[in-house]
Design a protein around this motif. Structure first.
Motif, PDB file in Angstrom:
ATOM      1  N   UNK A   1      86.157 -57.048  54.451  1.00 62.36           N
ATOM      2  CA  UNK A   1      86.298 -56.290  53.202  1.00 62.36           C
ATOM      3  C   UNK A   1      85.058 -56.491  52.331  1.00 62.36           C
ATOM      4  N   UNK A   2      84.627 -57.740  52.215  1.00 59.58           N
ATOM      5  CA  UNK A   2      83.450 -58.042  51.388  1.00 59.58           C
ATOM      6  C   UNK A   2      82.209 -57.340  51.939  1.00 59.58           C
ATOM      7  N   UNK A   3      82.056 -57.303  53.255  1.00 60.02           N
ATOM      8  CA  UNK A   3      80.909 -56.623  53.860  1.00 60.02           C
ATOM      9  C   UNK A   3      80.944 -55.126  53.564  1.00 60.02           C
ATOM     10  N   UNK A   4      82.130 -54.516  53.624  1.00 56.56           N
ATOM     11  CA  UNK A   4      82.255 -53.090  53.299  1.00 56.56           C
ATOM     12  C   UNK A   4      81.886 -52.834  51.830  1.00 56.56           C
ATOM     13  N   UNK A   5      82.373 -53.695  50.957  1.00 57.99           N
ATOM     14  CA  UNK A   5      82.078 -53.560  49.533  1.00 57.99           C
ATOM     15  C   UNK A   5      80.576 -53.711  49.291  1.00 57.99           C
ATOM     16  N   UNK A   6      79.985 -54.727  49.891  1.00 62.37           N
ATOM     17  CA  UNK A   6      78.534 -54.952  49.760  1.00 62.37           C
ATOM     18  C   UNK A   6      77.746 -53.742  50.275  1.00 62.37           C
ATOM     19  N   UNK A   7      78.201 -53.164  51.392  1.00 63.81           N
ATOM     20  CA  UNK A   7      77.513 -52.008  51.962  1.00 63.81           C
ATOM     21  C   UNK A   7      77.638 -50.773  51.065  1.00 63.81           C
ATOM     22  N   UNK A   8      78.759 -50.635  50.367  1.00 62.25           N
ATOM     23  CA  UNK A   8      78.911 -49.547  49.389  1.00 62.25           C
ATOM     24  C   UNK A   8      77.885 -49.713  48.270  1.00 62.25           C
ATOM     25  N   UNK A   9      77.695 -50.950  47.832  1.00 63.14           N
ATOM     26  CA  UNK A   9      76.731 -51.227  46.764  1.00 63.14           C
ATOM     27  C   UNK A   9      75.303 -50.953  47.239  1.00 63.14           C
ATOM     28  N   UNK A  10      75.024 -51.266  48.488  1.00 57.85           N
ATOM     29  CA  UNK A  10      73.698 -51.026  49.066  1.00 57.85           C
ATOM     30  C   UNK A  10      73.337 -49.539  48.984  1.00 57.85           C
ATOM     31  N   UNK A  11      74.304 -48.676  49.275  1.00 56.88           N
ATOM     32  CA  UNK A  11      74.059 -47.238  49.229  1.00 56.88           C
ATOM     33  C   UNK A  11      73.702 -46.748  47.831  1.00 56.88           C
ATOM     34  N   UNK A  12      74.111 -47.501  46.818  1.00 56.91           N
ATOM     35  CA  UNK A  12      73.866 -47.115  45.429  1.00 56.91           C
ATOM     36  C   UNK A  12      72.718 -47.903  44.803  1.00 56.91           C
TER      37      UNK A  12
END
Length: 157
Positions: free
Chosen positions: A134-145
């Motif tokens: 879950x944390x990796x998915x959240x971090x990856x969402x932030x990376x896109x932004x």
């Protein structure tokens, strides 16, 4: 003359008060990193704590630049720096045993490491791998932004 002096005092007080308000507004100006963190938390109610550790441009110390628990400006500790330097996550149950902390490298859109992000969940035994994913998915969402590290420090207003 007396009316003029009174008006002069009132204007002086207004000027001082206005200056204080302006200074306070400047100090509390929200940067993009905090806006991004706030939006991410709003979309992920399961996250109880989040903090971004980044070295501001032109500075040498890695510090918290955005969080939902304050501590802005707090210098990174050994765990934070190890995550940034090695790219390996830090996973741990806190001392009280009620939170599971996942700290991951934070990257910009190009994949360049720009810091670390701590993402904390309420602890449930046996769900450690799920929390990490879950944390990796959240971090990856932030990376896109996050197009660049400089973007994190732009005014969000």
């Amino acid at each position: 003359m007396r009316g003029f002096q009174r008006m002069n005092k009132v204007l002086t007080l207004l000027l001082i008060f206005g200056s204080v308000l302006f200074a306070a507004a400047q100090e509390n100006r929200k940067i993009y990193a905090q806006k991004l963190l706030d939006e991410t938390l709003a979309n992920h109610k399961e996250v109880v704590i989040m903090a971004m550790h980044v070295t501001p441009p032109g500075k040498t110390d890695n510090v918290i630049i955005a969080s939902n628990i304050g501590r802005i400006g707090k210098k990174a500790d050994e765990d934070d720096m190890r995550v940034i330097e090695t790219g390996k996550p830090n996973l741990e149950v806190n001392k009280k045993g009620d939170h599971f902390e996942v700290e991951l490298v934070l990257q910009d859109q190009s994949g360049k490491t720009i810091g670390a992000v701590g993402i904390v969940f309420m602890y449930e035994k046996g769900k450690e791998a799920e929390f990490q994913k879950k944390a990796e998915r959240i971090r990856d969402e932030m990376k896109l932004k996050t197009p660049t590290i400089a973007k994190l420090f732009e005014s969000a207003e």
